[in-house]
Design a protein around this motif. Structure first.
Motif, PDB file in Angstrom:
ATOM      1  N   GLU A  44       0.815  -1.212   0.000  1.00 29.14           N
ATOM      2  CA  GLU A  44       0.000   0.000   0.000  1.00 29.14           C
ATOM      3  C   GLU A  44       0.851   1.265   0.000  1.00 29.14           C
ATOM      4  O   GLU A  44       0.374   2.342  -0.344  1.00 29.14           O
ATOM      5  N   GLU A  45       2.117   1.157   0.396  1.00 26.54           N
ATOM      6  CA  GLU A  45       3.011   2.310   0.469  1.00 26.54           C
ATOM      7  C   GLU A  45       3.662   2.638  -0.871  1.00 26.54           C
ATOM      8  O   GLU A  45       4.328   3.664  -0.988  1.00 26.54           O
ATOM      9  N   VAL A  46       3.481   1.796  -1.869  1.00 27.35           N
ATOM     10  CA  VAL A  46       4.051   2.056  -3.193  1.00 27.35           C
ATOM     11  C   VAL A  46       3.241   3.174  -3.848  1.00 27.35           C
ATOM     12  O   VAL A  46       2.012   3.118  -3.874  1.00 27.35           O
ATOM     13  N   PRO A  47       3.918   4.219  -4.351  1.00 22.55           N
ATOM     14  CA  PRO A  47       3.186   5.336  -4.965  1.00 22.55           C
ATOM     15  C   PRO A  47       2.328   4.879  -6.149  1.00 22.55           C
ATOM     16  O   PRO A  47       2.667   3.923  -6.848  1.00 22.55           O
ATOM     17  N   TYR A  58       3.310  -3.977 -17.722  1.00 24.56           N
ATOM     18  CA  TYR A  58       3.053  -5.412 -17.540  1.00 24.56           C
ATOM     19  C   TYR A  58       1.617  -5.588 -17.050  1.00 24.56           C
ATOM     20  O   TYR A  58       1.384  -5.704 -15.843  1.00 24.56           O
ATOM     21  N   PRO A  59       0.651  -5.617 -17.953  1.00 23.03           N
ATOM     22  CA  PRO A  59      -0.757  -5.682 -17.523  1.00 23.03           C
ATOM     23  C   PRO A  59      -1.107  -6.934 -16.716  1.00 23.03           C
ATOM     24  O   PRO A  59      -1.975  -6.881 -15.853  1.00 23.03           O
ATOM     25  N   ASP A  60      -0.413  -8.034 -16.962  1.00 26.67           N
ATOM     26  CA  ASP A  60      -0.718  -9.285 -16.259  1.00 26.67           C
ATOM     27  C   ASP A  60       0.148  -9.496 -15.028  1.00 26.67           C
ATOM     28  O   ASP A  60       0.089 -10.560 -14.407  1.00 26.67           O
ATOM     29  N   ALA A  61       0.956  -8.534 -14.669  1.00 23.28           N
ATOM     30  CA  ALA A  61       1.891  -8.694 -13.549  1.00 23.28           C
ATOM     31  C   ALA A  61       1.165  -8.646 -12.213  1.00 23.28           C
ATOM     32  O   ALA A  61       0.226  -7.879 -12.017  1.00 23.28           O
ATOM     33  N   VAL A  62       1.634  -9.488 -11.302  1.00 25.42           N
ATOM     34  CA  VAL A  62       1.117  -9.501  -9.932  1.00 25.42           C
ATOM     35  C   VAL A  62       2.257  -9.067  -9.022  1.00 25.42           C
ATOM     36  O   VAL A  62       3.321  -9.689  -8.998  1.00 25.42           O
ATOM     37  N   LEU A  63       2.048  -8.003  -8.285  1.00 24.20           N
ATOM     38  CA  LEU A  63       3.056  -7.468  -7.376  1.00 24.20           C
ATOM     39  C   LEU A  63       3.041  -8.275  -6.083  1.00 24.20           C
ATOM     40  O   LEU A  63       2.018  -8.362  -5.409  1.00 24.20           O
ATOM     41  N   SER A  64       4.192  -8.904  -5.762  1.00 27.08           N
ATOM     42  CA  SER A  64       4.234  -9.736  -4.558  1.00 27.08           C
ATOM     43  C   SER A  64       4.923  -9.040  -3.389  1.00 27.08           C
ATOM     44  O   SER A  64       4.474  -9.151  -2.252  1.00 27.08           O
ATOM     45  N   LYS A  65       6.016  -8.324  -3.653  1.00 24.76           N
ATOM     46  CA  LYS A  65       6.727  -7.601  -2.591  1.00 24.76           C
ATOM     47  C   LYS A  65       7.250  -6.291  -3.147  1.00 24.76           C
ATOM     48  O   LYS A  65       7.498  -6.166  -4.345  1.00 24.76           O
ATOM     49  N   VAL A  78       7.766  -9.065  -8.950  1.00 28.05           N
ATOM     50  CA  VAL A  78       6.528  -9.307  -9.682  1.00 28.05           C
ATOM     51  C   VAL A  78       6.522 -10.712 -10.267  1.00 28.05           C
ATOM     52  O   VAL A  78       7.561 -11.325 -10.475  1.00 28.05           O
ATOM     53  N   THR A  79       5.310 -11.192 -10.528  1.00 28.85           N
ATOM     54  CA  THR A  79       5.107 -12.480 -11.181  1.00 28.85           C
ATOM     55  C   THR A  79       4.235 -12.235 -12.408  1.00 28.85           C
ATOM     56  O   THR A  79       3.163 -11.642 -12.299  1.00 28.85           O
ATOM     57  N   VAL A  80       4.732 -12.695 -13.551  1.00 30.40           N
ATOM     58  CA  VAL A  80       3.974 -12.605 -14.801  1.00 30.40           C
ATOM     59  C   VAL A  80       3.862 -14.027 -15.345  1.00 30.40           C
ATOM     60  O   VAL A  80       4.837 -14.604 -15.797  1.00 30.40           O
ATOM     61  N   GLY A  81       2.680 -14.581 -15.251  1.00 34.76           N
ATOM     62  CA  GLY A  81       2.501 -15.976 -15.667  1.00 34.76           C
ATOM     63  C   GLY A  81       3.259 -16.892 -14.732  1.00 34.76           C
ATOM     64  O   GLY A  81       3.047 -16.896 -13.526  1.00 34.76           O
ATOM     65  N   ASP A  82       4.206 -17.642 -15.285  1.00 32.70           N
ATOM     66  CA  ASP A  82       5.023 -18.536 -14.458  1.00 32.70           C
ATOM     67  C   ASP A  82       6.427 -17.981 -14.230  1.00 32.70           C
ATOM     68  O   ASP A  82       7.283 -18.656 -13.677  1.00 32.70           O
ATOM     69  N   LYS A  83       6.673 -16.739 -14.640  1.00 32.54           N
ATOM     70  CA  LYS A  83       7.987 -16.117 -14.483  1.00 32.54           C
ATOM     71  C   LYS A  83       7.965 -15.143 -13.314  1.00 32.54           C
ATOM     72  O   LYS A  83       7.004 -14.402 -13.117  1.00 32.54           O
ATOM     73  N   VAL A  84       9.047 -15.170 -12.549  1.00 33.26           N
ATOM     74  CA  VAL A  84       9.192 -14.298 -11.386  1.00 33.26           C
ATOM     75  C   VAL A  84      10.413 -13.423 -11.628  1.00 33.26           C
ATOM     76  O   VAL A  84      11.444 -13.898 -12.096  1.00 33.26           O
ATOM     77  N   GLY A  85      10.303 -12.137 -11.309  1.00 35.14           N
ATOM     78  CA  GLY A  85      11.433 -11.239 -11.505  1.00 35.14           C
ATOM     79  C   GLY A  85      11.279  -9.977 -10.691  1.00 35.14           C
ATOM     80  O   GLY A  85      10.305  -9.800  -9.954  1.00 35.14           O
ATOM     81  N   SER A  86      12.253  -9.088 -10.855  1.00 32.04           N
ATOM     82  CA  SER A  86      12.246  -7.817 -10.149  1.00 32.04           C
ATOM     83  C   SER A  86      12.407  -6.692 -11.152  1.00 32.04           C
ATOM     84  O   SER A  86      13.164  -6.813 -12.110  1.00 32.04           O
ATOM     85  N   VAL A  87      11.688  -5.614 -10.935  1.00 33.79           N
ATOM     86  CA  VAL A  87      11.840  -4.399 -11.717  1.00 33.79           C
ATOM     87  C   VAL A  87      12.099  -3.248 -10.761  1.00 33.79           C
ATOM     88  O   VAL A  87      11.724  -3.301  -9.586  1.00 33.79           O
ATOM     89  N   TYR A  88      12.744  -2.214 -11.266  1.00 27.80           N
ATOM     90  CA  TYR A  88      13.124  -1.077 -10.441  1.00 27.80           C
ATOM     91  C   TYR A  88      12.522   0.185 -11.025  1.00 27.80           C
ATOM     92  O   TYR A  88      12.508   0.379 -12.243  1.00 27.80           O
ATOM     93  N   ALA A  89      12.038   1.068 -10.170  1.00 22.38           N
ATOM     94  CA  ALA A  89      11.413   2.304 -10.629  1.00 22.38           C
ATOM     95  C   ALA A  89      11.698   3.434  -9.647  1.00 22.38           C
ATOM     96  O   ALA A  89      11.933   3.209  -8.462  1.00 22.38           O
ATOM     97  N   ASN A  90      11.661   4.647 -10.170  1.00 16.33           N
ATOM     98  CA  ASN A  90      11.723   5.846  -9.326  1.00 16.33           C
ATOM     99  C   ASN A  90      10.331   6.127  -8.782  1.00 16.33           C
ATOM    100  O   ASN A  90       9.344   5.527  -9.213  1.00 16.33           O
ATOM    101  N   ALA A  91      10.247   7.072  -7.874  1.00 18.94           N
ATOM    102  CA  ALA A  91       8.972   7.414  -7.256  1.00 18.94           C
ATOM    103  C   ALA A  91       7.963   7.972  -8.257  1.00 18.94           C
ATOM    104  O   ALA A  91       6.766   7.884  -8.047  1.00 18.94           O
ATOM    105  N   ASP A  92       8.470   8.547  -9.365  1.00 14.64           N
ATOM    106  CA  ASP A  92       7.557   9.107 -10.362  1.00 14.64           C
ATOM    107  C   ASP A  92       7.103   8.088 -11.409  1.00 14.64           C
ATOM    108  O   ASP A  92       6.386   8.428 -12.335  1.00 14.64           O
TER     109      ASP A  92
END
Length: 98
Positions: A44-47, A58-65, A78-92
């Protein structure tokens, strides 16, 4: 005499097998782990800009942590289908390449 030569040949043949050395292979593997000092935060703290960018990219992505560092960059597991990975973003909501 034949027995003497035969015995000498057997002994010398046996010694050569003990004298041979097998090649020694040392394989050293170094693992370097870079810690970016991300701390886990509640989803909930993610902007909203970051979650909107995630839904758009990633329209089908599920945010896990979600994690945040001192520079207000977010690491999203994030999890997209059967693939798990990490993405990085700025606050904007702009993506950061790591």
């Amino acid at each position: 005499m034949k027995k003497l030569f035969l015995s000498a040949a057997i002994v010398l043949g046996g010694l050569t097998s003990f004298a041979s050395t097998s090649p020694i292979s040392n394989s050293i593997v170094k693992t370097v782990s870079i810690q970016d000092e991300y701390t886990e935060i509640k989803l909930e703290e993610v902007p909203s800009a970051v979650t909107d960018a995630l839904k758009k990219a990633y329209p089908d992505a599920v945010l896990s942590k979600a994690y945040k560092n001192a520079a207000s960059q977010y690491k999203l597991d994030v999890t997209v289908g059967d693939k798990v990975g990490s993405v990085y973003a700025n606050a904007d909501g702009t993506w950061v390449k790591k």
